[in-house]
Design a protein around this motif. Structure first.
Motif, PDB file in Angstrom:
ATOM      1  N   ASP A  34      48.928  51.831-136.327  1.00  0.00           N
ATOM      2  CA  ASP A  34      49.880  52.793-137.001  1.00  0.00           C
ATOM      3  C   ASP A  34      50.412  53.526-135.767  1.00  0.00           C
ATOM      4  O   ASP A  34      50.909  54.657-135.915  1.00  0.00           O
ATOM      5  CB  ASP A  34      49.353  53.675-137.989  1.00  0.00           C
ATOM      6  CG  ASP A  34      48.232  54.562-137.366  1.00  0.00           C
ATOM      7  OD1 ASP A  34      47.428  54.183-136.607  1.00  0.00           O
ATOM      8  OD2 ASP A  34      48.348  55.734-137.766  1.00  0.00           O
ATOM      9  N   ASP A  40      46.072  56.997-129.710  1.00  0.00           N
ATOM     10  CA  ASP A  40      44.830  55.911-129.589  1.00  0.00           C
ATOM     11  C   ASP A  40      45.151  54.477-129.902  1.00  0.00           C
ATOM     12  O   ASP A  40      44.509  53.654-129.498  1.00  0.00           O
ATOM     13  CB  ASP A  40      43.467  56.543-130.141  1.00  0.00           C
ATOM     14  CG  ASP A  40      43.858  56.759-131.704  1.00  0.00           C
ATOM     15  OD1 ASP A  40      44.662  57.042-132.232  1.00  0.00           O
ATOM     16  OD2 ASP A  40      42.600  56.656-132.290  1.00  0.00           O
ATOM     17  N   ASP A  41      46.116  54.104-130.817  1.00  0.00           N
ATOM     18  CA  ASP A  41      46.271  53.163-131.229  1.00  0.00           C
ATOM     19  C   ASP A  41      47.093  52.246-129.916  1.00  0.00           C
ATOM     20  O   ASP A  41      46.667  51.068-129.768  1.00  0.00           O
ATOM     21  CB  ASP A  41      47.696  53.054-132.006  1.00  0.00           C
ATOM     22  CG  ASP A  41      47.384  53.580-133.573  1.00  0.00           C
ATOM     23  OD1 ASP A  41      47.400  54.928-133.560  1.00  0.00           O
ATOM     24  OD2 ASP A  41      46.832  52.871-134.388  1.00  0.00           O
ATOM     25  N   VAL A 155      43.504  49.747-137.402  1.00  0.00           N
ATOM     26  CA  VAL A 155      43.199  51.119-136.555  1.00  0.00           C
ATOM     27  C   VAL A 155      44.539  52.233-137.269  1.00  0.00           C
ATOM     28  O   VAL A 155      44.410  53.047-136.754  1.00  0.00           O
ATOM     29  CB  VAL A 155      43.042  50.825-135.376  1.00  0.00           C
ATOM     30  CG1 VAL A 155      42.109  50.007-134.688  1.00  0.00           C
ATOM     31  CG2 VAL A 155      44.713  50.622-134.647  1.00  0.00           C
ATOM     32  N   GLY A 156      44.869  51.768-138.481  1.00  0.00           N
ATOM     33  CA  GLY A 156      45.945  52.562-138.863  1.00  0.00           C
ATOM     34  C   GLY A 156      45.686  52.518-140.773  1.00  0.00           C
ATOM     35  O   GLY A 156      44.527  52.233-141.088  1.00  0.00           O
ATOM     36  N   ASP A 270      40.354  54.299-132.327  1.00  0.00           N
ATOM     37  CA  ASP A 270      40.938  53.030-132.537  1.00  0.00           C
ATOM     38  C   ASP A 270      40.262  52.158-131.605  1.00  0.00           C
ATOM     39  O   ASP A 270      40.110  50.945-131.626  1.00  0.00           O
ATOM     40  CB  ASP A 270      42.480  52.980-132.490  1.00  0.00           C
ATOM     41  CG  ASP A 270      42.869  53.832-133.697  1.00  0.00           C
ATOM     42  OD1 ASP A 270      42.385  54.266-134.428  1.00  0.00           O
ATOM     43  OD2 ASP A 270      44.406  53.979-133.638  1.00  0.00           O
TER      44      ASP A 270
END
Ligand SMILES: [Ca+2]
Length: 341
Positions: A34, A40-41, A155-156, A270
């Protein structure tokens, strides 16, 4: 030991060494990000590329679950920086209902970095909606792989993975989404949730679970393969990013952190999920007992409940190695120059 016995023992030891030295097949990864509101993505995608450069991962595709026209171009720029400009990217089409977008399903995820980085760094994709539908792309990627071989890392929000479960048979596969996932996916690694409590003090759910609540309920409660959660606390204890200042100014990941927080450290939520997905728990983490991460829609948005039971294949990560030491491993991957650069 007689010389002959010694020689045989040596041969056996050498054979064992040869077997042990055989490199493991790279983990086949689909990463769902996301990338927009938090940074952090971008770090997670960088770590995945570094692991691919080391022969530990194969990047099958990147999915975007946030609604923002600059996210996919920014991801494309990072893929391009790492020498993988042809990694397929899919974009969400199906935000349903949740905490942030309950009143406005068209709510855009704001970002203070994706547009700037996309405009500054070479890439091909002009806007997110030029990318194919993420759930349909995931079908295509899964169908092309051997059974039980793919690790999906989210990770979202769970918008895309819920949509994937809901897909119908098509020209890509005669299987519906659930059956295709069950056949092709080895494990889903999900950054999200609060374990084992299920919510923060005060009752709020974790962001990724809360954002598109209906999607979270569908994806987590019905997912047909083993799932491992890297819950909020795992990545909250680790902070990385400042050392990206040691990398070239042209590095889009450095630019993401620069615009986001002035190139200072940020929690590594993430990044932990990617590292676990590729390398496993090793001596970094413990895996919890088996259980069911039951998602609730009505108690409060995005609240999960941990129910220990052998009937479901869910687990969550627990700390083993001191977080600062895990952080050093992540940091080294985050700032590693792309292969050939
Ligand atoms: Ca994220």
């Amino acid at each position: 030991m007689a010389p002959m016995v010694l020689a045989l023992a040596l041969c056996a030891a050498l054979a064992a060494t040869a077997v042990a030295a055989e490199p493991a097949a790279p983990a086949k990864i689909i990463l769902d990000v996301d990338m927009a509101e938090d940074v952090d993505d971008a770090g997670a995608l960088a770590v995945l590329h570094a692991l691919a450069d080391r022969g530990e991962a194969e990047i099958l595709g990147v999915l975007v679950c946030s609604k923002n026209e600059w996210v996919a171009p920014c991801a494309d720029a990072i893929n391009t920086w790492y020498g993988r400009p042809n990694v397929p990217i899919g974009y969400q089409r199906s935000h349903v209902f949740g905490y942030k977008n309950a009143k406005d399903p068209q709510h855009e995820t704001p970002s203070n970095y994706v547009e700037k980085v996309a405009k500054a760094c070479p890439h091909k994709l002009q806007k997110s909606s030029d990318a194919p539908d993420a759930a349909l792309l995931a079908r295509k990627l899964l169908a092309a792989q051997p059974d039980g071989s793919v690790t999906i890392v989210s990770v979202g929000f769970l918008t895309n993975l819920a949509a994937l479960l809901d897909t119908r048979p098509d020209e890509v596969s005669p299987l519906d989404g659930e059956a295709l996932v069950k056949q092709k996916v080895k494990e889903w690694v999900c950054m999200g949730g609060v374990f084992p409590e299920g919510s923060f003090p005060g009752g709020a759910g974790e962001y990724n679970f809360m954002y598109d609540t209906v999607a979270s309920v569908r994806a987590i409660n019905d997912w047909p393969t083993p799932v491992v959660f890297s819950g909020f606390a795992i990545g909250a204890a680790i902070k990385v990013g400042a050392r990206l200042s040691e990398t070239p100014e042209a590095n889009p990941v450095r630019q993401c952190y620069q615009h986001y927080n002035g190139l200072t450290n940020r929690e590594a939520w993430d990044l932990t999920a990617v590292l676990y997905a590729v390398r496993g728990a090793g001596n970094l983490w413990k895996r919890s007992e088996q259980g069911f991460c039951l998602m609730h829609a009505k108690v409060s948005h995005g609240v999960n409940e941990w129910i220990p039971t052998p009937a479901k294949q869910h687990r969550y990560l627990q700390e083993l190695m001191p977080p600062a030491d895990v952080g050093k491993i992540l940091e080294a991957l985050l700032i590693a120059p792309p292969k050939g650069k």
